[in-house]
Design an enzyme around this catalytic site. Structure first.
Site, PDB file in Angstrom:
ATOM      1  N   GLU A 197       0.852  -1.353   0.152  1.00 18.19           N
ATOM      2  CA  GLU A 197       0.032   0.119  -0.059  1.00 18.19           C
ATOM      3  C   GLU A 197       0.900   1.218   0.033  1.00 18.19           C
ATOM      4  O   GLU A 197       1.898   1.270   0.702  1.00 18.19           O
ATOM      5  CB  GLU A 197      -0.866   0.094   1.461  1.00 18.19           C
ATOM      6  CG  GLU A 197      -1.870   1.146   1.224  1.00 18.19           C
ATOM      7  CD  GLU A 197      -2.729   1.218   2.477  1.00 18.19           C
ATOM      8  OE1 GLU A 197      -3.836   1.699   2.313  1.00 18.19           O
ATOM      9  OE2 GLU A 197      -2.499   0.434   3.324  1.00 18.19           O
ATOM     10  N   LYS A 239     -10.254   2.479  -2.436  1.00 21.94           N
ATOM     11  CA  LYS A 239     -10.281   2.007  -0.870  1.00 21.94           C
ATOM     12  C   LYS A 239     -11.900   2.308  -0.262  1.00 21.94           C
ATOM     13  O   LYS A 239     -11.920   3.484  -0.109  1.00 21.94           O
ATOM     14  CB  LYS A 239      -9.126   2.541   0.162  1.00 21.94           C
ATOM     15  CG  LYS A 239      -9.140   1.741   1.502  1.00 21.94           C
ATOM     16  CD  LYS A 239      -7.676   2.002   2.021  1.00 21.94           C
ATOM     17  CE  LYS A 239      -7.717   1.392   3.249  1.00 21.94           C
ATOM     18  NZ  LYS A 239      -6.409   1.858   4.007  1.00 21.94           N
ATOM     19  N   CYS A 253      -5.689  -2.905   2.366  1.00 25.26           N
ATOM     20  CA  CYS A 253      -5.471  -2.794   3.790  1.00 25.26           C
ATOM     21  C   CYS A 253      -6.844  -2.838   4.764  1.00 25.26           C
ATOM     22  O   CYS A 253      -7.240  -4.021   4.889  1.00 25.26           O
ATOM     23  CB  CYS A 253      -4.590  -1.558   4.094  1.00 25.26           C
ATOM     24  SG  CYS A 253      -3.779  -1.448   5.563  1.00 25.26           S
TER      25      CYS A 253
END
Length: 311
Positions: free
Chosen positions: A40, A113, A150
């Site tokens: 990331e 995300k 994540c």
């Protein structure tokens, strides 16, 4: 499929980080990797340890300089690359975005995300607008990739929605590490919980999972004071933002598991890694025949999943 993963310790020198990534991508391609997954926000430091408006200057458009850089590598080496970028969509509108680059250097797709944390030293809500592209696999020449990022890795709903739309592989670029205030036992419990929940996604969906994390110590970037001087004090910054002074020891431990959660590879928690891992995507079909979880789902009884809390 042969999958390359890069677990890297980054510095504040973005050009140097990208140069090292390029060398490792070439190495993995030479070793036979068809798909290469980066961690990331791989170009620089994990800047979300502080709140600092100047850091928005690091964001870039998509397509932009990073997609040009890694797209050229993808084309040169005939590999698919999963990148993780700080996207500038418009002034004041930024995302944490994974971009998949096809073997010809083109953008196969992107994922913004969806789940954005706001924890000490992980002040991502200050920087990132929650994603608005939904949970949709990205079709590539090597398969349908369920790319998440994540904090998404803690949510079974995200993994399931990718699986229900035909993802053949779940992929998580990651930046997570130890809180220095926690005891060693607590730190280890958290690292193992992180690993276990993602292995659970593999089992529950009958799919391989690839998680690629950062490694090494990163100090926070000090917020500038109104006079232009930085501060390293824990607590509120002179500009009203929050600043965490302890830094993060990223725990590495990148891994690849098969559709029963079996480890195919697990990286150390304190070293850089560039590793090729072979994954048999055909095995998912057989595992789903043994354990037909998708067949037996009681979808008519799941309405309460759309509630924040089922009182």
């Amino acid at each position: 499929m042969k999958i390359g993963i890069i677990q890297q310790h980054n510095s504040a020198d973005r050009n140097e980080n990208m140069t090292r990534l390029a060398a490792k991508i070439r190495q993995l391609a030479a070793d036979g990797a068809e798909l290469i997954v980066l961690q990331e926000l791989h170009n620089g430091l994990y800047f979300c340890q502080t709140e600092n408006v100047d850091i928005f200057d690091q964001a870039e458009p998509i397509p932009g300089p990073s997609t040009d850089f890694f797209g050229a590598l993808a084309k040169e080496l005939a590999v698919v690359i999963v990148t993780s970028l700080f996207e500038r969509r418009a002034a004041g509108l930024y995302h944490n975005t994974a971009v998949v680059l096809e073997k010809d250097g083109s953008i196969a797709g992107k994922y913004r995300k969806m789940h954005i944390p706001d924890d000490p030293a992980y002040y991502e809500k200050f920087y990132f607008t929650p994603g608005d592209l939904g949970f949709h696999p990205i079709q590539t020449s090597v398969g349908r990739l369920g790319v998440l990022v994540c904090w998404d890795q803690w949510y079974p709903e995200a993994a399931r929605l990718m699986a229900l739309q035909g993802a053949e592989l779940l992929i998580y670029p990651t930046a997570i590490g130890y809180d220095s205030h926690d005891t060693p036992d607590e730190q280890e419990r958290q690292r193992e919980a992180w690993t276990t929940v993602q292995r659970g996604h593999a089992v529950a969906n009958g799919l391989p999972v690839v998680a690629v994390n950062r490694v090494g110590w990163e100090s926070p970037t000090p917020n500038p004071s109104p006079a232009g001087r930085g501060t390293m004090d824990t607590g509120a910054s002179p500009s009203g933002g929050r600043l965490e002074g302890a830094g993060i020891q990223f725990w590495g431990s990148s891994f690849v598991v098969g559709p029963q959660g079996e480890f195919l590879y697990r990286a150390p928690n304190d070293e850089e890694v560039a590793q090729v891992v072979e994954v048999d995507l055909r095995r998912s079909e057989q595992v789903r025949r043994w354990w037909p979880f998708l067949r037996d789902r009681r979808i008519e009884a799941y309405d309460d999943l759309l509630k924040r809390f089922a009182d």
